[in-house]
Design a protein around this motif. Structure first.
Motif, PDB file in Angstrom:
ATOM      1  N   GLU A   1     -13.041  -5.127 -11.324  1.00 22.82           N
ATOM      2  CA  GLU A   1     -12.707  -6.144 -12.323  1.00 22.82           C
ATOM      3  C   GLU A   1     -11.288  -6.650 -12.108  1.00 22.82           C
ATOM      4  N   ILE A   2     -11.123  -7.942 -12.274  1.00 19.64           N
ATOM      5  CA  ILE A   2      -9.800  -8.561 -12.270  1.00 19.64           C
ATOM      6  C   ILE A   2      -9.674  -9.284 -13.597  1.00 19.64           C
ATOM      7  N   HIS A   3      -8.587  -8.988 -14.317  1.00 17.74           N
ATOM      8  CA  HIS A   3      -8.402  -9.533 -15.664  1.00 17.74           C
ATOM      9  C   HIS A   3      -7.210 -10.479 -15.712  1.00 17.74           C
ATOM     10  N   ASN A   4      -7.388 -11.585 -16.400  1.00 20.18           N
ATOM     11  CA  ASN A   4      -6.324 -12.569 -16.611  1.00 20.18           C
ATOM     12  C   ASN A   4      -5.736 -12.357 -18.000  1.00 20.18           C
ATOM     13  N   TYR A   5      -4.540 -11.806 -18.070  1.00 18.35           N
ATOM     14  CA  TYR A   5      -3.867 -11.574 -19.347  1.00 18.35           C
ATOM     15  C   TYR A   5      -3.007 -12.752 -19.780  1.00 18.35           C
TER      16      TYR A   5
ATOM     17  N   TYR B   1      -6.450 -15.704  -3.236  1.00 21.75           N
ATOM     18  CA  TYR B   1      -6.107 -14.326  -3.587  1.00 21.75           C
ATOM     19  C   TYR B   1      -7.003 -13.405  -2.770  1.00 21.75           C
ATOM     20  N   LYS B   2      -6.495 -12.216  -2.441  1.00 27.25           N
ATOM     21  CA  LYS B   2      -7.259 -11.269  -1.640  1.00 27.25           C
ATOM     22  C   LYS B   2      -7.400  -9.941  -2.370  1.00 27.25           C
ATOM     23  N   LEU B   3      -8.543  -9.311  -2.170  1.00 27.10           N
ATOM     24  CA  LEU B   3      -8.810  -7.969  -2.663  1.00 27.10           C
ATOM     25  C   LEU B   3      -9.061  -7.124  -1.413  1.00 27.10           C
ATOM     26  N   LYS B   4      -8.253  -6.054  -1.224  1.00 25.32           N
ATOM     27  CA  LYS B   4      -8.332  -5.242   0.000  1.00 25.32           C
ATOM     28  C   LYS B   4      -8.467  -3.766  -0.331  1.00 25.32           C
ATOM     29  N   ASP B   5      -9.079  -3.029   0.595  1.00 25.41           N
ATOM     30  CA  ASP B   5      -9.133  -1.575   0.483  1.00 25.41           C
ATOM     31  C   ASP B   5      -8.248  -0.960   1.569  1.00 25.41           C
ATOM     32  N   ASN B   6      -8.223   0.378   1.646  1.00 23.53           N
ATOM     33  CA  ASN B   6      -7.389   1.071   2.634  1.00 23.53           C
ATOM     34  C   ASN B   6      -7.808   0.803   4.073  1.00 23.53           C
ATOM     35  N   THR B   7      -9.094   0.564   4.284  1.00 23.78           N
ATOM     36  CA  THR B   7      -9.599   0.331   5.638  1.00 23.78           C
ATOM     37  C   THR B   7      -9.219  -1.056   6.145  1.00 23.78           C
ATOM     38  N   GLY B   8      -8.986  -1.974   5.221  1.00 22.11           N
ATOM     39  CA  GLY B   8      -8.660  -3.340   5.596  1.00 22.11           C
ATOM     40  C   GLY B   8      -9.756  -4.334   5.274  1.00 22.11           C
ATOM     41  N   TYR B   9     -10.865  -3.836   4.690  1.00 22.14           N
ATOM     42  CA  TYR B   9     -11.901  -4.769   4.234  1.00 22.14           C
ATOM     43  C   TYR B   9     -11.250  -5.716   3.235  1.00 22.14           C
TER      44      TYR B   9
ATOM     45  N   ILE C   1      -3.831  -9.177  -3.860  1.00 21.26           N
ATOM     46  CA  ILE C   1      -2.730  -9.813  -3.140  1.00 21.26           C
ATOM     47  C   ILE C   1      -2.762 -11.319  -3.369  1.00 21.26           C
ATOM     48  N   LYS C   2      -1.608 -11.875  -3.692  1.00 16.54           N
ATOM     49  CA  LYS C   2      -1.479 -13.321  -3.892  1.00 16.54           C
ATOM     50  C   LYS C   2      -1.650 -14.055  -2.559  1.00 16.54           C
ATOM     51  N   PRO C   3      -1.959 -15.358  -2.608  1.00 20.35           N
ATOM     52  CA  PRO C   3      -2.102 -16.129  -1.367  1.00 20.35           C
ATOM     53  C   PRO C   3      -0.867 -16.096  -0.466  1.00 20.35           C
TER      54      PRO C   3
ATOM     55  N   GLY D   1       0.881 -13.518   0.134  1.00 19.47           N
ATOM     56  CA  GLY D   1       0.996 -12.179   0.708  1.00 19.47           C
ATOM     57  C   GLY D   1       1.657 -11.154  -0.187  1.00 19.47           C
ATOM     58  N   THR D   2       2.131 -11.564  -1.353  1.00 23.25           N
ATOM     59  CA  THR D   2       2.772 -10.646  -2.295  1.00 23.25           C
ATOM     60  C   THR D   2       1.737  -9.756  -2.970  1.00 23.25           C
ATOM     61  N   LEU D   3       1.983  -8.438  -2.976  1.00 22.08           N
ATOM     62  CA  LEU D   3       1.116  -7.502  -3.679  1.00 22.08           C
ATOM     63  C   LEU D   3       1.282  -7.728  -5.175  1.00 22.08           C
ATOM     64  N   LEU D   4       0.197  -8.064  -5.845  1.00 26.59           N
ATOM     65  CA  LEU D   4       0.231  -8.320  -7.278  1.00 26.59           C
ATOM     66  C   LEU D   4      -0.052  -7.052  -8.077  1.00 26.59           C
ATOM     67  N   ASP D   5      -1.031  -6.265  -7.609  1.00 28.95           N
ATOM     68  CA  ASP D   5      -1.406  -5.042  -8.321  1.00 28.95           C
ATOM     69  C   ASP D   5      -2.176  -4.143  -7.363  1.00 28.95           C
ATOM     70  N   SER D   6      -2.197  -2.843  -7.655  1.00 32.33           N
ATOM     71  CA  SER D   6      -2.984  -1.901  -6.881  1.00 32.33           C
ATOM     72  C   SER D   6      -3.466  -0.784  -7.790  1.00 32.33           C
ATOM     73  N   CYS D   7      -4.521  -0.113  -7.340  1.00 32.71           N
ATOM     74  CA  CYS D   7      -5.095   0.978  -8.120  1.00 32.71           C
ATOM     75  C   CYS D   7      -5.752   1.942  -7.141  1.00 32.71           C
ATOM     76  N   ALA D   8      -5.398   3.228  -7.222  1.00 38.49           N
ATOM     77  CA  ALA D   8      -5.911   4.228  -6.290  1.00 38.49           C
ATOM     78  C   ALA D   8      -6.639   5.349  -7.018  1.00 38.49           C
ATOM     79  N   TRP D   9      -7.530   6.028  -6.301  1.00 38.74           N
ATOM     80  CA  TRP D   9      -8.212   7.209  -6.805  1.00 38.74           C
ATOM     81  C   TRP D   9      -8.314   8.193  -5.656  1.00 38.74           C
ATOM     82  N   THR D  10      -8.487   9.481  -5.988  1.00 38.88           N
ATOM     83  CA  THR D  10      -8.483  10.499  -4.950  1.00 38.88           C
ATOM     84  C   THR D  10      -9.756  11.321  -4.871  1.00 38.88           C
ATOM     85  N   LYS D  11     -10.599  11.287  -5.860  1.00 38.17           N
ATOM     86  CA  LYS D  11     -11.835  12.064  -5.768  1.00 38.17           C
ATOM     87  C   LYS D  11     -12.936  11.389  -6.564  1.00 38.17           C
TER      88      LYS D  11
END
Length: 155
Positions: free
Chosen positions: A62-66, A76-84, A132-134, A136-146
């Motif tokens: 989900e991406i939310h506009n506040y 805008y880009k949505l990326k994972d650790n692999t680069g997808y 990521i903004k167009p 190239g600036t990182l706008l937000d990130s969210c990680a999980w480990t398990k």
């Protein structure tokens, strides 16, 4: 005499410290109450990972506009650790609205866009989503480990 002077000074210092701590908490909590940010991520679609269309659509971010106005997400880009990487086409997200980016295939509609992939993007055992903004600036990130529940609340 000292006690009378020291007590009000100690009280004033304690009040000032408590006040500054109270002011600091909303600032960090408000981080995701303005702008465009990641919301909830369903990184492990319910049931077995069968790569079926239904299962792939059940993996989403989900991406939310506040903000108080529509934000154009084109580029805008949505990326994972692999680069997808999912790059948004022309898509306006209304004020206070949420869009789900589904991994699987379907036609984009209001509140839902599709990556149109035939395989999963988000790793169940740990990954990181980046918005990521167009430029190239990182706008937000969210990680999980398990794995856990398969859902990460990024708010």
């Amino acid at each position: 005499m000292r006690i009378r002077i020291a007590a009000p000074l100690a009280l004033a210092a304690t009040t000032a410290l408590a006040g500054s701590l109270l002011l600091a908490a909303p600032a960090s909590a408000a981080k995701h109450r303005s702008g465009v940010h990641l919301g909830t991520i369903q990184y492990d679609s319910p049931g077995k990972d069968t790569r079926s269309t239904t299962s792939l659509r059940a993996e989403w971010v989900e991406i939310h506009n506040y903000t108080k106005s529509t934000v154009q997400l084109k580029g805008y880009k949505l990326k994972d650790n692999t680069g997808y990487t999912y790059t948004f086409p022309k898509y306006g997200i209304g004020a206070g609205k949420t869009v789900k980016v589904h991994t699987g295939k379907a036609k984009n509609s209001a509140g839902h866009v599709y990556w149109n992939r035939g395989s999963y993007v988000w790793n169940n055992t740990g990954d990181k989503a980046r918005l990521i903004k167009p430029n190239g600036t990182l706008l937000d990130s969210c990680a999980w480990t398990k794995s856990g529940t398969g859902v990460k609340n990024c708010h």
